[in-house]
Design a protein around this motif. Sequence first.
Motif, mmCIF file in Angstrom:
data_model
loop_
_atom_site.group_PDB
_atom_site.id
_atom_site.type_symbol
_atom_site.label_atom_id
_atom_site.label_comp_id
_atom_site.label_asym_id
_atom_site.label_seq_id
_atom_site.Cartn_x
_atom_site.Cartn_y
_atom_site.Cartn_z
ATOM 1 N N SER A 135 0.892 -1.316 -0.016
ATOM 2 C CA SER A 135 0.068 -0.085 -0.174
ATOM 3 C C SER A 135 0.971 1.033 0.120
ATOM 4 C CB SER A 135 -0.876 -0.101 1.214
ATOM 5 O OG SER A 135 -0.140 0.045 2.281
ATOM 6 N N ALA A 136 1.995 1.247 0.527
ATOM 7 C CA ALA A 136 2.965 2.267 0.501
ATOM 8 C C ALA A 136 3.895 2.513 -0.864
ATOM 9 C CB ALA A 136 3.765 2.252 1.758
ATOM 10 N N GLN A 137 3.768 1.510 -1.541
ATOM 11 C CA GLN A 137 4.758 1.783 -2.675
ATOM 12 C C GLN A 137 4.263 2.827 -3.680
ATOM 13 O OE1 GLN A 137 4.748 -2.150 -4.448
ATOM 14 N NE2 GLN A 137 6.056 -3.035 -3.266
ATOM 15 N N GLY A 138 5.190 3.792 -4.180
ATOM 16 C CA GLY A 138 4.962 4.812 -4.959
ATOM 17 C C GLY A 138 4.128 5.955 -4.265
ATOM 18 N N LYS A 139 4.009 5.812 -2.814
ATOM 19 C CA LYS A 139 3.336 6.897 -2.095
ATOM 20 C C LYS A 139 4.032 7.285 -0.943
ATOM 21 C CE LYS A 139 -1.070 4.453 -3.259
ATOM 22 N NZ LYS A 139 -2.334 3.709 -2.357
ATOM 23 N N SER A 140 4.180 8.723 -0.821
ATOM 24 C CA SER A 140 4.827 9.117 0.222
ATOM 25 C C SER A 140 3.782 8.964 1.414
ATOM 26 C CB SER A 140 4.980 10.521 0.213
ATOM 27 O OG SER A 140 3.882 11.648 -0.222
ATOM 28 N N ILE A 141 2.525 9.038 1.266
ATOM 29 C CA ILE A 141 1.736 8.801 2.428
ATOM 30 C C ILE A 141 0.450 8.319 1.855
ATOM 31 C CG2 ILE A 141 0.319 10.122 4.257
ATOM 32 C CD1 ILE A 141 2.052 12.634 3.754
ATOM 33 N N ASP A 142 0.036 7.168 2.394
ATOM 34 C CA ASP A 142 -1.110 6.303 2.108
ATOM 35 C C ASP A 142 -2.300 7.100 2.402
ATOM 36 O OD1 ASP A 142 -2.939 4.523 1.488
ATOM 37 O OD2 ASP A 142 -1.876 2.842 2.670
ATOM 38 N N PRO A 143 -3.075 7.368 1.434
ATOM 39 C CA PRO A 143 -4.427 8.331 1.713
ATOM 40 C C PRO A 143 -5.355 7.616 2.850
ATOM 41 C CG PRO A 143 -4.414 7.514 -0.416
ATOM 42 C CD PRO A 143 -3.342 7.157 0.118
ATOM 43 N N SER A 144 -5.441 6.287 3.046
ATOM 44 C CA SER A 144 -5.971 5.608 3.914
ATOM 45 C C SER A 144 -5.669 5.664 5.538
ATOM 46 C CB SER A 144 -6.390 4.110 3.433
ATOM 47 O OG SER A 144 -4.923 3.411 3.662
ATOM 48 N N ARG A 145 -4.405 6.060 5.522
ATOM 49 C CA ARG A 145 -4.108 6.061 7.100
ATOM 50 C C ARG A 145 -4.749 7.192 7.598
ATOM 51 N NH1 ARG A 145 0.865 3.022 7.293
ATOM 52 N NH2 ARG A 145 0.852 1.680 5.488
ATOM 53 N N GLY A 146 -5.229 6.769 8.974
ATOM 54 C CA GLY A 146 -5.820 7.567 9.860
ATOM 55 C C GLY A 146 -7.323 7.688 9.450
ATOM 56 N N LYS A 147 -7.963 7.134 8.707
ATOM 57 C CA LYS A 147 -9.100 6.885 8.419
ATOM 58 C C LYS A 147 -9.754 5.781 9.375
ATOM 59 C CE LYS A 147 -9.401 9.562 4.056
ATOM 60 N NZ LYS A 147 -10.152 9.429 2.400
ATOM 61 N N LEU A 148 -10.670 5.963 10.094
ATOM 62 C CA LEU A 148 -11.351 4.996 11.118
ATOM 63 C C LEU A 148 -12.697 4.770 10.753
ATOM 64 C CD1 LEU A 148 -9.514 6.011 14.251
ATOM 65 C CD2 LEU A 148 -8.469 4.278 12.734
ATOM 66 N N SER A 149 -13.039 3.454 10.889
ATOM 67 C CA SER A 149 -14.570 3.190 10.630
ATOM 68 C C SER A 149 -14.713 1.852 11.620
ATOM 69 C CB SER A 149 -14.797 2.990 9.040
ATOM 70 O OG SER A 149 -16.251 2.708 9.075
ATOM 71 N N ILE A 150 -15.089 2.144 12.605
ATOM 72 C CA ILE A 150 -15.170 1.065 13.708
ATOM 73 C C ILE A 150 -16.526 0.870 14.087
ATOM 74 C CG2 ILE A 150 -14.503 0.327 15.912
ATOM 75 C CD1 ILE A 150 -11.939 1.787 15.614
ATOM 76 N N ARG A 151 -17.134 -0.185 14.235
ATOM 77 C CA ARG A 151 -18.545 -0.525 14.621
ATOM 78 C C ARG A 151 -18.650 -1.372 15.887
ATOM 79 N NH1 ARG A 151 -18.804 3.334 12.031
ATOM 80 N NH2 ARG A 151 -19.951 3.782 10.262
ATOM 81 N N ASN A 152 -19.357 -1.104 16.893
ATOM 82 C CA ASN A 152 -19.386 -1.907 18.065
ATOM 83 C C ASN A 152 -18.340 -2.459 18.540
ATOM 84 O OD1 ASN A 152 -21.624 -2.704 19.879
ATOM 85 N ND2 ASN A 152 -21.692 -4.878 18.959
ATOM 86 N N GLN A 153 -17.452 -1.384 18.634
ATOM 87 C CA GLN A 153 -15.920 -1.770 19.308
ATOM 88 C C GLN A 153 -16.102 -2.167 20.614
ATOM 89 O OE1 GLN A 153 -12.855 -2.297 17.775
ATOM 90 N NE2 GLN A 153 -12.426 -3.030 19.721
ATOM 91 N N ARG A 154 -15.747 -3.346 20.996
ATOM 92 C CA ARG A 154 -15.191 -3.658 22.580
ATOM 93 C C ARG A 154 -14.294 -3.111 23.042
ATOM 94 N NH1 ARG A 154 -17.320 -7.552 25.654
ATOM 95 N NH2 ARG A 154 -16.380 -8.300 27.603
ATOM 96 N N PRO A 155 -14.348 -2.373 24.133
ATOM 97 C CA PRO A 155 -13.286 -1.734 24.807
ATOM 98 C C PRO A 155 -12.198 -2.727 25.247
ATOM 99 C CG PRO A 155 -15.014 -2.184 26.487
ATOM 100 C CD PRO A 155 -15.597 -2.540 25.306
ATOM 101 N N LYS A 156 -10.914 -1.945 25.261
ATOM 102 C CA LYS A 156 -9.784 -2.723 25.835
ATOM 103 C C LYS A 156 -9.810 -2.822 27.055
ATOM 104 C CE LYS A 156 -6.532 -1.940 21.802
ATOM 105 N NZ LYS A 156 -5.472 -1.452 21.247
ATOM 106 N N TYR A 157 -10.037 -1.692 27.664
ATOM 107 C CA TYR A 157 -9.943 -1.598 29.244
ATOM 108 C C TYR A 157 -11.478 -1.254 29.740
ATOM 109 C CZ TYR A 157 -5.738 -0.312 27.035
ATOM 110 O OH TYR A 157 -4.614 -0.296 26.320
ATOM 111 N N GLN A 158 -11.586 -2.011 30.915
ATOM 112 C CA GLN A 158 -13.075 -1.749 31.712
ATOM 113 C C GLN A 158 -12.753 -0.461 32.601
ATOM 114 O OE1 GLN A 158 -11.434 -4.589 31.956
ATOM 115 N NE2 GLN A 158 -12.685 -5.991 30.991
ATOM 116 N N ILE A 159 -13.707 0.293 32.915
ATOM 117 C CA ILE A 159 -13.784 1.401 33.754
ATOM 118 C C ILE A 159 -13.930 1.279 35.293
ATOM 119 C CG2 ILE A 159 -14.600 3.707 34.041
ATOM 120 C CD1 ILE A 159 -15.599 3.567 31.344
#
Length: 229
Positions: A135-159
């Motif tokens: 994905s990085a070949q021929g690109k200085s910055i991959d345009p998809s980096r930093g674009k997040l689309s997360i659904r019903n994500q379970r937390p890593k840490y409880q409160i």
Amino acid sequence: MYSSLVRVQNTFGFFTTVVCVVAALIAATDFLAPRTPSVGVIKPTNVQVVKGRPHYYSPKKEEYAIIKFSLDADLSSLFTWNTKQLFVYVTAEWPSAPGQNATNQAVIWDSIITSPSADHLANLGPIAKKKLIRSAQGKSIDPSRGKLSIRNQRPKYQITHPSGKMAEIEDVVLRVHYNVQPWVGVLTWNQDTDFFKWKAIKKNVSKRFSLPAIKKREEGGARKIDASH
């Protein structure tokens, strides 16, 4: 006075000065790149309060909250040629008891997003690493980096809370944070106001919600959050 040792010291001092000046110029280029991070959606999808041991090393049972969430965010503008990696995390925040001028804050989820030039630093398997390199070949910055689309994500840490009580807390919000780690320069966090070409992150706070009471075992401890909110 002008021995070989003195000449070596002078040369080394000049070299160090040049390196520091070049590093400062590289770090200054970050201010020329626009930063326009934004969050489209940040909302809880399922909230649960349980009484038990939140960790295997917990000495006693206490109330702890589990918050699943959905997140859509565009942080791609934070990646420049000087970006090493981006640390993204979500916190749950709620006010303290009346009379206390403080806000409780707990991290429930985090993720590290590396730049194409730093993919080798990520703990990846061979297949995932090949995909990142491709994905990085021929690109200085991959345009998809930093674009997040997360659904019903379970937390890593409880409160948890020192009081051991988490049920029926009101005015809880979820907040999205980021930390940019450059190759050269200082670490930068999400800002509250615009600064030159760097814009404050937009809509990174969810609507307020309440943690439910602890339900009986046969009734279940989860409460769905209306997805339209």
